[in-house]
Enzyme design. Structure first.
Site, PDB file in Angstrom:
ATOM      1  N   GLU A   1       0.832  -1.207   0.000  1.00  0.00           N
ATOM      2  CA  GLU A   1       0.000   0.000   0.000  1.00  0.00           C
ATOM      3  C   GLU A   1       0.866   1.257   0.000  1.00  0.00           C
ATOM      4  OE1 GLU A   1      -3.446  -2.462   2.369  1.00  0.00           O
ATOM      5  OE2 GLU A   1      -2.206  -1.017   3.460  1.00  0.00           O
TER       6      GLU A   1
ATOM      7  N   GLU B   1       3.937 -10.752   0.555  1.00  0.00           N
ATOM      8  CA  GLU B   1       2.534 -10.357   0.512  1.00  0.00           C
ATOM      9  C   GLU B   1       2.108 -10.183  -0.949  1.00  0.00           C
ATOM     10  OE1 GLU B   1       1.916  -6.480   2.265  1.00  0.00           O
ATOM     11  OE2 GLU B   1       3.287  -5.637   0.810  1.00  0.00           O
TER      12      GLU B   1
ATOM     13  N   GLY C   1      -6.452  -7.880   1.426  1.00  0.00           N
ATOM     14  CA  GLY C   1      -7.758  -7.253   1.583  1.00  0.00           C
ATOM     15  C   GLY C   1      -8.809  -7.734   0.602  1.00  0.00           C
TER      16      GLY C   1
ATOM     17  N   SER D   1      -4.808 -11.764   3.394  1.00  0.00           N
ATOM     18  CA  SER D   1      -6.074 -12.398   3.791  1.00  0.00           C
ATOM     19  C   SER D   1      -5.867 -13.591   4.716  1.00  0.00           C
ATOM     20  CB  SER D   1      -6.878 -12.807   2.549  1.00  0.00           C
ATOM     21  OG  SER D   1      -7.239 -11.661   1.792  1.00  0.00           O
TER      22      SER D   1
END
Length: 251
Positions: free
Chosen positions: A97, A167, A173, A213
Site C-alpha cells: 500500500e 505479501e 484485503g 487475507s
C-alpha cells in the site's frame, strides 16, 4: 529453529482508546502462548499509549512505516530515533500500500531499512507481486527485484535481525489467500535468494512471513509449510479474538 512471528498490521484503524482496549485484552489471550512472537502495529498516534499498555507482556511493538533521516525539514515524517524512543522493536517497511499509494520504491525501501537497522529497529521488509505480474509469469522476477534491491548493502549480521514478509498484492484485503503451495513456492524463492546473496546458513535463520487475507481458518495450513515463518495480518487483526486465535495457531 526459527520462531514464527505474527504481526497485527492495523493500517489506518483504531483511535488511541481503541488500540489500548485491544492490547489490554490481547495480553490476557496470549500470555501463555509459547513458541511464537506476537507483534502489534498501531498508527503513530497510538504507539506511546500501546507501549505503556504492553509493558511486562510478551507482545512486541512495531510501527507501520519510518523515514530514513534522523531529523530535519521533512514535514509529516517519523524518524527511526523517534520510533526507538517510543518503544518500538519492529517497523514495517515497503508495504504494497505504501508502494501503490505513496510512491514507495525499492530505493526508498532500502534507505528506510538501513535507517531502521542503524537504531536497532528490526525491519519487516515487504515484497510481493500484483495479479498482473502473477498472470504474466513474473512472480519470481518481481520477488527477486524487491528483495535484491530492498536489502542491498545490508550486512549479514544486520540481516539476521530482519524479517521478510511475502505479501502477494492480489491477496491483500481481497479475501483471496495464496494456497499453501503458492505461499511455500514464493517463500522458497526468497530463501534461495538469501542463500545466494549471503549464505545457506544465514538464509536458514531469516524469518519469512506470509501476508494476504490471513485468518484463523487458514493459519494452520499456511504454517505447516516449511518456509512459512508466520503471518502479517491485516483485516483479521482488527478483532482481538481473531488475531489471538491466529497467534495461538501459529505457535
Amino acid at each position: 529453529m526459527r520462531t514464527p512471528i505474527v504481526v497485527a498490521n492495523w493500517k489506518l484503524n483504531k483511535t488511541v482508546g481503541e488500540a489500548v482496549e485491544f492490547t489490554s485484552a490481547l495480553k490476557g489471550m496470549v500470555s501463555g502462548v509459547d513458541g511464537v512472537e506476537v507483534v502489534v502495529t498501531p498508527a503513530f498516534t497510538a504507539l506511546n499509549a500501546v507501549a505503556s499498555t504492553l509493558s511486562g507482556s510478551n507482545i512486541h511493538l512495531s510501527a507501520q512505516d519510518v523515514f530514513w533521516a534522523d531529523n530535519g525539514a521533512f514535514t509529516g515524517e517519523i524518524s527511526p530515533a523517534m520510533l526507538k524512543d517510543v518503544g518500538c522493536e519492529y517497523v514495517i517497511i515497503g508495504h504494497s500500500e505504501r508502494r501503490q499509494y505513496f510512491g514507495e520504491t525499492n530505493e526508498s525501501v532500502n534507505k528506510k531499512v538501513k535507517a531502521a537497522l542503524s537504531y536497532d529497529l528490526r525491519p519487516i521488509v515487504c515484497v510481493g507481486e500484483s495479479l498482473e505480474d502473477r498472470e504474466a509469469g513474473r512472480t519470481e522476477s518481481v520477488i527477486d527485484n524487491h528483495v535484491r534491491n530492498g536489502i542491498a548493502g545490508i550486512s549479514p549480521e544486520a540481516m539476521q535481525s530482519a524479517v521478510i514478509a511475502y505479501e502477494p498484492v492480489w491477496a491483500i484485503g481481497t479475501g483471496v489467500t495464496a494456497t499453501p503451495d503458492q505461499a511455500q513456492d514464493a517463500h522458497l524463492v526468497i530463501r534461495s535468494l538469501l542463500s545466494e546473496l549471503y549464505s545457506v546458513e544465514l538464509a536458514a535463520q531469516v524469518r519469512i512471513q506470509y501476508g494476504g487475507s490471513v485468518k484463523p481458518e487458514n493459519t494452520s495450513e499456511l504454517m505447516t509449510q516449511p518456509d512459512v515463518d508466520g503471518a502479517l495480518v491485516g483485516g483479521a487483526s482488527l478483532e482481538v479474538e481473531s488475531f489471538a486465535a491466529i497467534a495461538r495457531l501459529a505457535g
